[in-house]
Write an enzyme that holds these catalytic residues in place. Structure first.
Site, PDB file in Angstrom:
ATOM      1  N   HIS A  61       0.850  -1.207   0.000  1.00 20.97           N
ATOM      2  CA  HIS A  61       0.000   0.000   0.000  1.00 20.97           C
ATOM      3  C   HIS A  61       0.880   1.249   0.000  1.00 20.97           C
ATOM      4  O   HIS A  61       1.289   1.729   1.064  1.00 20.97           O
ATOM      5  CB  HIS A  61      -0.913  -0.001   1.229  1.00 20.97           C
ATOM      6  N   LEU A  64       2.580   6.574  -5.052  1.00 23.76           N
ATOM      7  CA  LEU A  64       3.776   7.091  -5.726  1.00 23.76           C
ATOM      8  C   LEU A  64       3.489   8.351  -6.534  1.00 23.76           C
ATOM      9  O   LEU A  64       4.393   8.913  -7.150  1.00 23.76           O
ATOM     10  CB  LEU A  64       4.387   5.995  -6.615  1.00 23.76           C
ATOM     11  N   ASN A  95      -4.868   6.316  -7.004  1.00 23.57           N
ATOM     12  CA  ASN A  95      -5.448   7.666  -6.880  1.00 23.57           C
ATOM     13  C   ASN A  95      -4.453   8.741  -7.321  1.00 23.57           C
ATOM     14  O   ASN A  95      -4.033   9.591  -6.553  1.00 23.57           O
ATOM     15  CB  ASN A  95      -5.959   7.926  -5.457  1.00 23.57           C
ATOM     16  N   ASP A 153      -8.802   3.611  -3.522  1.00 22.70           N
ATOM     17  CA  ASP A 153      -8.209   4.088  -2.272  1.00 22.70           C
ATOM     18  C   ASP A 153      -8.115   5.613  -2.217  1.00 22.70           C
ATOM     19  O   ASP A 153      -7.800   6.282  -3.196  1.00 22.70           O
ATOM     20  CB  ASP A 153      -6.816   3.503  -2.075  1.00 22.70           C
ATOM     21  N   HIS A 180     -11.035   1.139   0.871  1.00 19.83           N
ATOM     22  CA  HIS A 180     -10.853   2.247   1.817  1.00 19.83           C
ATOM     23  C   HIS A 180     -12.209   2.424   2.500  1.00 19.83           C
ATOM     24  O   HIS A 180     -13.141   2.956   1.899  1.00 19.83           O
ATOM     25  CB  HIS A 180     -10.444   3.501   1.048  1.00 19.83           C
ATOM     26  N   ASN A 281      -5.526   9.500   7.397  1.00 23.45           N
ATOM     27  CA  ASN A 281      -6.876   8.993   7.176  1.00 23.45           C
ATOM     28  C   ASN A 281      -6.830   7.488   6.923  1.00 23.45           C
ATOM     29  O   ASN A 281      -6.250   7.067   5.916  1.00 23.45           O
ATOM     30  CB  ASN A 281      -7.521   9.696   5.987  1.00 23.45           C
ATOM     31  N   ASP A 308       1.272   2.708   3.970  1.00 20.82           N
ATOM     32  CA  ASP A 308       0.343   3.731   3.443  1.00 20.82           C
ATOM     33  C   ASP A 308       1.146   5.002   3.127  1.00 20.82           C
ATOM     34  O   ASP A 308       0.738   6.113   3.468  1.00 20.82           O
ATOM     35  CB  ASP A 308      -0.780   4.023   4.431  1.00 20.82           C
ATOM     36  N   HIS A 312       3.770  14.196   0.653  1.00 15.97           N
ATOM     37  CA  HIS A 312       3.223  15.498   0.248  1.00 15.97           C
ATOM     38  C   HIS A 312       4.338  16.532   0.195  1.00 15.97           C
ATOM     39  O   HIS A 312       5.357  16.412   0.894  1.00 15.97           O
ATOM     40  CB  HIS A 312       2.162  15.976   1.236  1.00 15.97           C
TER      41      HIS A 312
END
Length: 432
Positions: A61, A64, A95, A153, A180, A281, A308, A312
Site C-alpha cells: 500500500h 507514488l 489515486n 483508495d 478504503h 486517514n 500507506d 506530500h
C-alpha cells in the site's frame, strides 16, 4: 560477485521459522546455505552477527503520485525510497491524476518500473472509472495488463451495488478488492478522531462508525459474492471484531494495519501542538483501539503491515490542521518502527512480524515470493538489529518529508537490499 554472509539470522516467514546460518550468493543466485561454509575467491564477507536476512519484503500500500502529482513523489523517487526502506516489491495505489483506470496506465507503470530498474512495482487499478464510484472500470483489461488488485483508495465505494458487482467480477481473476472503508457522510470536513480530544482541540471529528459500518457492509457483500476482500488501513477495535467474525465463518477477507496506527494515538496530536504530520486517514484513534490492533496482529486477525506511504510537498502540510492534507511518508521508517515497537518492545517473534511484510502481502496480491533457498535468485534484505538512528526526514529519498516520527530514535534499520539478484541499496546509498 561472490558474497558470503556469515552467521546471520535467516528468516523464513512462510514457515514462521528462523535459524542462524551462513549464506553464499554468487552472481545474484543463492548458491549455498549452511554452517562454516568454505568458499574460494570470495569478493566480500559480511559479518552477520546481529543481522537478519529477510526474503521478498513487500509493501502492498503505497502512493507514488505519478502521473499527475510528481512534485510530491514520482516513480523514481518512490523506488529509491522503497529500496532504502528494505523493500524488494511494492504496490502503488491508483489515486493519481488521471487515476489508474485504464490498461494504458497500468502498462505505463510497468514501462517506467523497467526503465528505473530498482524495485518491483505492481500497480493497483481503480474499481470505478475516474474513482467516481458510479461505473466499474475495465477491470478485465487492466488485469490482463498486470493490475494486481483493484481499489478506489482515498475514497470508499459508497454504492453497495457497485461494490457487489466489483467483488463478483474480480472472482474471474482471483484478485482482491482493496477497500478504503469510510462513510464520507459521517467524516465530512473531519480531521481527527471523533471524541474528547477533538472537542478539546476544537477540531471536527471522524467517528469510528464511519469505518466500522463500511467494514461490516463490505464483509457481508464478500460473504454474498464469495469475492476476495482486503480491508485497507484498519484502525478501530470495532472493525477488528467484524473481521475476526468474518474469518471465523470462512469469508474471504484479509486486512492491513499501518505502523502509525500501531504506535501513535489521538493524544499525540495534542502533544505535538497540532503538528499536521499527525493528520492521517483514517485518523489516529484511542489507546483502546491501539491495543486491539496489537492483539489482532499477534492473533493473525491482521494479515499485513503497510506503510500507506503518502508523501506530500511541505506546502500541503504547512497549513492549519484542518486544512492540511492527510498522509505521511512511511516507506523508509516502516521496518525500524516494526522492529523497535513490535520486536523489542512487544516481544513479538521476528518471523511472525516479518511474515506480514513479505509472505502475506505477496500471497494476497499473487505476486512472486522468493524464499531463502539454495538455487533461488537473491531477493532479500539485510536488517541490522543493533543499528540505532534518529529519524531525519531530510535524509529520506522520498520527496515527502512529512513524518510524525521526526527525531525518534529507532533500532533495526535495513542496511542492504538485493532486488532480483542485484544490490540496489547499501548503507544509505542507492546503487544503480
Amino acid at each position: 560477485m561472490k558474497l558470503l554472509i556469515r552467521n546471520a539470522l535467516l528468516i523464513y516467514p512462510e514457515r514462521e521459522f528462523q535459524e542462524k546460518r551462513d549464506i553464499y550468493i554468487e552472481n545474484g543466485i543463492i548458491k549455498e546455505i549452511g554452517d562454516n561454509l568454505h568458499i574460494n575467491n570470495i569478493d566480500e564477507v559480511i559479518d552477520g552477527e546481529g543481522k537478519i536476512i529477510v526474503p521478498s519484503m513487500t509493501d502492498m500500500h503505497t502512493h507514488l503520485r505519478e502521473p499527475g502529482f510528481e512534485w510530491k513523489e514520482d516513480l523514481l523517487s518512490g523506488s529509491m525510497s522503497a529500496v532504502a526502506g528494505g523493500f524488494t516489491s511494492i504496490a502503488c495505489m491508483p489515486n493519481t491524476s488521471p487515476p489508474l483506470d485504464q490498461r494504458s496506465f497500468i502498462e505505463y507503470i510497468y514501462k517506467r518500473t523497467k526503465e528505473i530498474n530498482l524495485v518491483n512495482i505492481y500497480p493497483i487499478g481503480t474499481i470505478t472509472k475516474g474513482r467516481e464510484g458510479k461505473e466499474l472500470s475495465e477491470m478485465g483489461d487492466m488485469y490482463l495488463a498486470g493490475a494486481k488488485g483493484f481499489s478506489d483508495d482515498g475514497s470508499c465505494v459508497m454504492n453497495s451495488e457497485i461494490l457487489r458487482c466489483a467483488l463478483e467480477y474480480s472472482k474471474i481473476f482471483n484478485v482482491p478488492i482493496i477497500e478504503h472503508c469510510e462513510d464520507i457522510n459521517l467524516t465530512l470536513e473531519g480531521s481527527i478522531n471523533w471524541g474528547k480530544t477533538a472537542t478539546l482541540l476544537g477540531l471536527k471529528g471522524m467517528p469510528w462508525t464511519a469505518e466500522a459500518s463500511i467494514v461490516a457492509r463490505d464483509i457481508f457483500l464478500a460473504q454474498l459474492t464469495q469475492g476476495k476482500l482486503h480491508i485497507a488501513h484498519v484502525s478501530c477495535w470495532q472493525s477488528i471484531e467484524m473481521i475476526r467474525w468474518a474469518k471465523k465463518y470462512g469469508i474471504k477477507v484479509s486486512c492491513e494495519v499501518t505502523p502509525h496506527h500501531l504506535i501513535l494515538t489521538e493524544d499525540y496530536v495534542k502533544e505535538t501542538n497540532y503538528d499536521a504530520n499527525t493528520k492521517v486517514n483514517p485518523p489516529l484513534r484511542t489507546k483502546e483501539d491501539q491495543e486491539s490492533l496489537w492483539k489482532a496482529l499477534e492473533e493473525d486477525i491482521i494479515d499485513v503491515i503497510v506503510s500507506d506511504h503518502a508523501p506530500h510537498h511541505q506546502d500541503d502540510k504547512l497549513k492549519e490542521y484542518d486544512l492540511a492534507e492527510f498522509g505521511i511518508s512511511g516507506l523508509e521508517t516502516l521496518v525500524p518502527l516494526v522492529i523497535t515497537y513490535g520486536y523489542f518492545h512487544r516481544k513479538l517473534s521476528l518471523p511472525k512480524l516479518l511474515k506480514k511484510i513479505s509472505y502475506n502481502p505477496s500471497k494476497i496480491l499473487n505476486i512472486p515470493y522468493i524464499p531463502l533457498e539454495k538455487g533461488n535468485i537473491a531477493n532479500l534484505t539485510i536488517i541490522d538489529l543493533k543499528k540505532e538512528k534518529i529519524v531525519n526526514p531530510l535524509e529520506f529519498f522520498s520527496k515527502g518529508k512529512n513524518t510524525p516520527f521526526k527525531g525518534w530514535n529507532l533500532k533495526g534499520w535495513p542496511i542492504l537490499t538485493i532486488v532480483n539478484g542485484k544490490i540496489v541499496f547499501r548503507e544509505g546509498k542507492i546503487l544503480k
